[in-house]
Design an enzyme around this catalytic site. Structure first.
Site, PDB file in Angstrom:
ATOM      1  CG  ASP A   1      -2.060   0.920   1.147  1.00  0.00           C
ATOM      2  OD1 ASP A   1      -1.916   1.989   0.528  1.00  0.00           O
ATOM      3  OD2 ASP A   1      -3.108   0.588   1.720  1.00  0.00           O
TER       4      ASP A   1
ATOM      5  CG  HIS B   1      -3.441   4.804  -0.084  1.00  0.00           C
ATOM      6  ND1 HIS B   1      -3.479   3.477  -0.423  1.00  0.00           N
ATOM      7  CD2 HIS B   1      -4.290   5.447  -0.919  1.00  0.00           C
ATOM      8  CE1 HIS B   1      -4.338   3.309  -1.421  1.00  0.00           C
ATOM      9  NE2 HIS B   1      -4.842   4.489  -1.736  1.00  0.00           N
TER      10      HIS B   1
END
Length: 134
Positions: free
Chosen positions: A11, A13
């Site tokens: 991930d 983000h």
């Protein structure tokens, strides 16, 4: 209180990660932010190295399950009884029922699980859990 935080697995983000970092610091936590693309083993090492009180893992891409299912095994190798293990964000791909996904992550070894919950609500509950442990 010391908090190790970061985004698990593949991930990326980073903006959400930074917002969590800022929010924790505003609440008075000492934050050790491992950033994005962090493996579970790296989180565990950081908790040990910093003597953290909390491990807060975030995930927004919905793939946390694959990256976190070995938490209980890793926790059993060390004495983490005084550490709060927390995960939040978007914890599943597609529409996920919180009544199913929360117990799943609790079974993985997380004390606090927040699926698609407002950041401040999750941090309020973290502070309440820490206060209850005193």
């Amino acid at each position: 209180m010391k908090v190790v935080t970061g985004v698990v697995g593949n991930d990326i983000h980073v903006v959400a990660n930074r917002l969590i970092d800022i929010s924790l610091e505003e609440r008075g936590f000492e934050v050790f932010n491992l950033g994005v693309n962090t493996y579970l083993e790296e989180f565990m090492d950081a908790v040990i190295e910093t003597d953290a009180d909390v491990l807060l893992i975030s995930s927004l891409n919905g793939e946390a399950e694959g990256w976190c299912r070995d938490l209980k095994i890793l926790k059993s190798q060390y004495d983490f009884k005084d550490v709060v293990f927390m995960i939040g964000g978007n914890l599943g791909v597609g529409e996920m029922d919180p009544e199913l996904i929360v117990p799943k992550f609790q079974n993985y070894g997380f004390d606090l699980v927040f699926h698609q919950v407002d950041l401040n609500e999750g941090l309020d509950q973290l502070e309440a859990a820490l206060e209850a442990r005193k």
